[in-house]
Design an enzyme around this catalytic site. Structure first.
Site, PDB file in Angstrom:
ATOM      1  N   LYS A  89       0.924  -1.149   0.021  1.00 33.25           N
ATOM      2  CA  LYS A  89       0.150   0.061   0.094  1.00 33.25           C
ATOM      3  C   LYS A  89       0.653   1.313  -0.072  1.00 33.25           C
ATOM      4  O   LYS A  89       0.753   1.972  -0.851  1.00 33.25           O
ATOM      5  CB  LYS A  89      -0.860  -0.157   1.203  1.00 33.25           C
ATOM      6  CG  LYS A  89      -1.653   1.151   1.411  1.00 33.25           C
ATOM      7  CD  LYS A  89      -2.731   0.943   2.456  1.00 33.25           C
ATOM      8  CE  LYS A  89      -3.565   2.186   3.028  1.00 33.25           C
ATOM      9  NZ  LYS A  89      -4.429   2.057   4.217  1.00 33.25           N
ATOM     10  N   GLU A 102      10.538  -4.685   4.429  1.00 36.36           N
ATOM     11  CA  GLU A 102      10.721  -6.063   4.074  1.00 36.36           C
ATOM     12  C   GLU A 102      10.573  -6.288   2.892  1.00 36.36           C
ATOM     13  O   GLU A 102      11.171  -6.974   1.757  1.00 36.36           O
ATOM     14  CB  GLU A 102       9.667  -6.821   5.213  1.00 36.36           C
ATOM     15  CG  GLU A 102      10.157  -6.907   6.578  1.00 36.36           C
ATOM     16  CD  GLU A 102       9.359  -5.951   7.230  1.00 36.36           C
ATOM     17  OE1 GLU A 102       9.127  -4.923   6.543  1.00 36.36           O
ATOM     18  OE2 GLU A 102       9.044  -6.294   8.271  1.00 36.36           O
ATOM     19  N   GLY A 114      -5.024  -2.012   5.305  1.00 39.99           N
ATOM     20  CA  GLY A 114      -4.291  -3.189   4.871  1.00 39.99           C
ATOM     21  C   GLY A 114      -5.030  -4.473   5.014  1.00 39.99           C
ATOM     22  O   GLY A 114      -4.959  -5.184   4.143  1.00 39.99           O
ATOM     23  N   ARG A 115      -5.339  -4.666   6.338  1.00 36.75           N
ATOM     24  CA  ARG A 115      -6.089  -5.905   6.540  1.00 36.75           C
ATOM     25  C   ARG A 115      -7.409  -6.309   6.008  1.00 36.75           C
ATOM     26  O   ARG A 115      -7.990  -7.300   6.261  1.00 36.75           O
ATOM     27  CB  ARG A 115      -5.892  -6.269   8.214  1.00 36.75           C
ATOM     28  CG  ARG A 115      -6.445  -5.247   8.925  1.00 36.75           C
ATOM     29  CD  ARG A 115      -6.172  -5.420  10.254  1.00 36.75           C
ATOM     30  NE  ARG A 115      -6.650  -4.185  11.208  1.00 36.75           N
ATOM     31  CZ  ARG A 115      -5.909  -3.053  11.482  1.00 36.75           C
ATOM     32  NH1 ARG A 115      -4.883  -2.731  10.482  1.00 36.75           N
ATOM     33  NH2 ARG A 115      -6.450  -1.948  12.071  1.00 36.75           N
ATOM     34  N   GLU A 142      -5.322  -6.930  15.255  1.00 40.50           N
ATOM     35  CA  GLU A 142      -4.484  -5.776  14.729  1.00 40.50           C
ATOM     36  C   GLU A 142      -5.602  -4.663  15.186  1.00 40.50           C
ATOM     37  O   GLU A 142      -5.350  -3.556  15.209  1.00 40.50           O
ATOM     38  CB  GLU A 142      -3.914  -5.670  13.433  1.00 40.50           C
ATOM     39  CG  GLU A 142      -2.943  -4.776  12.935  1.00 40.50           C
ATOM     40  CD  GLU A 142      -2.349  -5.082  11.620  1.00 40.50           C
ATOM     41  OE1 GLU A 142      -1.584  -6.105  11.424  1.00 40.50           O
ATOM     42  OE2 GLU A 142      -2.416  -4.240  10.910  1.00 40.50           O
ATOM     43  N   HIS A 177      -5.244 -33.339  17.947  1.00 38.22           N
ATOM     44  CA  HIS A 177      -4.300 -34.226  18.156  1.00 38.22           C
ATOM     45  C   HIS A 177      -2.939 -33.376  19.165  1.00 38.22           C
ATOM     46  O   HIS A 177      -1.905 -33.902  19.144  1.00 38.22           O
ATOM     47  CB  HIS A 177      -3.571 -35.109  17.311  1.00 38.22           C
ATOM     48  CG  HIS A 177      -4.734 -36.007  16.527  1.00 38.22           C
ATOM     49  ND1 HIS A 177      -4.951 -37.165  16.881  1.00 38.22           N
ATOM     50  CD2 HIS A 177      -5.790 -35.599  15.821  1.00 38.22           C
ATOM     51  CE1 HIS A 177      -5.940 -37.758  16.566  1.00 38.22           C
ATOM     52  NE2 HIS A 177      -6.654 -36.742  15.821  1.00 38.22           N
ATOM     53  N   LYS A 215       7.982  -0.981  12.153  1.00 38.52           N
ATOM     54  CA  LYS A 215       8.419  -0.677  10.974  1.00 38.52           C
ATOM     55  C   LYS A 215       9.666   0.272  10.862  1.00 38.52           C
ATOM     56  O   LYS A 215      10.553   0.444  10.202  1.00 38.52           O
ATOM     57  CB  LYS A 215       7.469   0.149   9.915  1.00 38.52           C
ATOM     58  CG  LYS A 215       6.352  -0.770   9.546  1.00 38.52           C
ATOM     59  CD  LYS A 215       5.330  -0.163   8.428  1.00 38.52           C
ATOM     60  CE  LYS A 215       4.150  -1.062   8.086  1.00 38.52           C
ATOM     61  NZ  LYS A 215       3.477  -0.940   6.997  1.00 38.52           N
TER      62      LYS A 215
END
Ligand code: G6Q
Length: 546
Positions: A208, A214, A268-269, A354, A386, A512
């Protein structure tokens, strides 16, 4: 506007009094007293069925929760969100992901402008581009069709498209393999590049802001790798970008003609519905991508118009609020009984944590006397059974569980599907019922009495543990869209009740910038700064190892 503190409202206080009795209730008894409990405490919309009867609540609880929602103005805030008001107060932005999935004919206003046209103009470009890559008309620089797509993005620019591509793998194009590189850890990039051929690979740089460290590092590495094997002019056939930042894209060397834009009013999410969903359109085709949007839109319409008492996101939000606030449940486990939803818990983890992992109100007051967002975690069934289900059944914490399943499989191994659903339903039954000491004694009948009594406490299950079950007929693009939107709106409802801004993420922003100083020290570009002795020691060890 400053809201009254949640705990001071009349309906919260009524709920608190009510909860002092409800804490003593046993769900086994609630079911025995009311044969209609399942019918009364279940509802459906947009292709999803929600059973919330296995919670420690009754009709009165729901009335009080609905009253609270009204007193907290949840519907008012919902309407403000759909109307394009800038409800993301700390970033002064509207929250309009719902506009991304509305039909062309439906107007969405932002600052007096209808934005639906802009949304559909980008969708049209996504269609043209994905059609041409899928058909084989879009060729790599040596004239070969694309076989691999590598999406480079992180957080909201990774989790959504990755989760959806996996969930819809039944609908995927057979020639196109999808890869997702998010981590700055070079092993992530290394694994992807070792599987692809530069002549037939399309890279999507998804960011965005187009400044995320990263993603920028990964994008530069991918470009350098590509340019070792191809000329500069080949970039246009192999690199596209999804972003809100045209200038940064040009600087990176991507032609704006190869950029798919979106807007700052898409968090973003909440962005898988925007051009960030390009990998989905490439993988399953624009038709199914549109079905995903349509499924979400159906849930939006339901959320916008249905009365609180029949409104799935409202109910899911209110029941979760009840468990968190009055039954002290600090986490929620997500258990999709569908292998293709194996990234869904990770996706919801970001969406929920978030959004509602906040400790001040929308007006900035510190929250001191109630809890906000729970920890979200989980894995697919039956695998989780399990592993950590032990703690869910017999641990000292009570963790509500959301079971999610499709009634019909997309494969022909019908015995597997019956076994899967049997496990899903049996677990929710066991969490609700538990197992009493007398039932354990009956199971162990025949063994020596002292041996039975020794084992009884270990084999007893307290039960009375809450769960929801969400069912759909098939996992399709439309039901998946509705499912994601259901949780988006659930998060909205809870954020409104807690009076937090669900749409900023200052904790993520901190991450960030935090590493930059130490990165320069590790690279020898800056003198070691004064950290604490632990951080100094760790930096020294890393430098010594280089
Ligand atoms: C999402 C968050 C965060 C964000 C990533 C990537 O709501 O803000 O997960 O999506 O940090 O950001 P960019 O898309 O700007 O690279």
């Amino acid at each position: 506007m400053r809201q009254p503190i949640l705990t001071s409202t009349t309906s919260y206080q009524s709920l608190r009094n009510h909860a002092s009795q409800a804490r003593e209730w046993q769900m086994r008894e609630l079911f025995a007293q009311d044969p209609q409990r399942f019918e009364r405490l279940s509802t459906e919309a947009a292709g999803l069925f929600l059973d919330y009867s296995k919670n420690r609540l009754d009709g009165r609880t729901l009335e009080l929760l609905a009253e609270l929602a009204r007193e907290r103005g949840v519907e008012r805030l919902r309407d403000a969100m759909f109307a394009g008001e800038k409800i993301n107060l700390t970033e002064n932005r509207a929250v309009l992901h719902t506009a991304l999935r509305a039909p062309r004919t439906r107007a969405f206003e932002l600052d007096g402008q209808n934005i639906t046209g802009d949304v559909h103009a980008v969708l049209d470009r996504i269609k043209t581009f994905s059609d041409s890559v899928r058909s084989g008309a879009w060729l790599g620089h040596t004239g070969k069709p694309i076989t691999d797509v590598v999406n480079i993005g992180i957080g909201g620019s990774d989790l959504g498209p990755k989760m959806v591509c996996l969930a819809l793998r039944q609908f995927a194009h057979p020639r196109l393999a999808m890869h997702f590189v998010s981590n700055v850890d070079g092993h992530d990039m290394d694994a992807a590049l070792s599987r692809v051929n530069p002549e037939t690979t399309l890279f999507i740089i998804a960011s965005k802001t187009f400044t995320t460290a990263e993603t920028m590092m990964n994008a530069n590495t991918a470009r350098a790798w590509f340019l070792q094997q191809a000329p500069e002019e080949a970039l246009a056939k192999h690199f596209v970008a999804v972003s809100t930042n045209v200038e940064a894209i040009k600087t990176f060397g991507i032609d704006p003609a190869n950029m798919f834009p979106f807007w700052d009013w898409v968090g973003g999410r909440y962005s898988v519905w925007s051009a960030i969903g390009l990998p989905v359109a490439l993988s399953v085709g624009f038709g199914y991508f549109s079905d995903l949007l349509a499924g979400a839109h159906a849930m939006d319409e339901h959320f916008r118009t249905a009365p609180i008492e029949q409104n799935l996101p409202m109910i899911l939000g209110l029941v979760g609020f009840w468990n968190r606030e009055f039954l002290d449940c600090a986490s929620v486990s997500i258990a999709p009984y569908h292998q293709d939803l194996n990234r869904f818990p990770a996706y919801l983890q970001q969406l929920d944590m978030e959004s509602n992992g906040k400790r001040v109100t929308r007006a900035g007051d510190t929250i001191t006397d109630y809890d906000t967002g729970p920890v979200i975690w989980g894995d697919v069934g039956t695998n989780g059974q399990h592993a950590y289900f032990q703690l869910l059944h017999q641990g000292t914490d009570v963790t509500p569980i959301d079971f999610i399943a499709a009634l019909r499989p997309a494969h022909e191994f019908h015995n597997h599907h019956a076994a899967l659903l049997a496990n899903c339903f049996a677990q929710s039954e066991a969490f609700m019922k538990g197992k009493t000491a007398d039932e354990v004694r009956q199971d162990l009948a025949g063994q020596p009495l002292d041996e039975i009594e020794r084992l009884v406490p270990h084999k007893t299950f307290p039960g009375n543990r809450p769960s929801n079950t969400i069912l759909m007929e098939y996992l399709t693009p439309a039901t998946l869209g509705a499912l994601i939107a259901l949780y988006e709106h659930k998060v909205f409802v809870q954020g409104a009740l807690w009076d937090v801004n669900s749409y900023d993420q200052w904790g993520v922003e901190l991450g960030k910038v935090l590493a930059k100083k130490i990165e320069a020290e590790l690279n020898g570009e800056a003198q070691p700064a004064q950290h604490d002795s632990s951080t100094n020691g760790l930096i020294a060890r890393a430098k010594a190892a280089v």
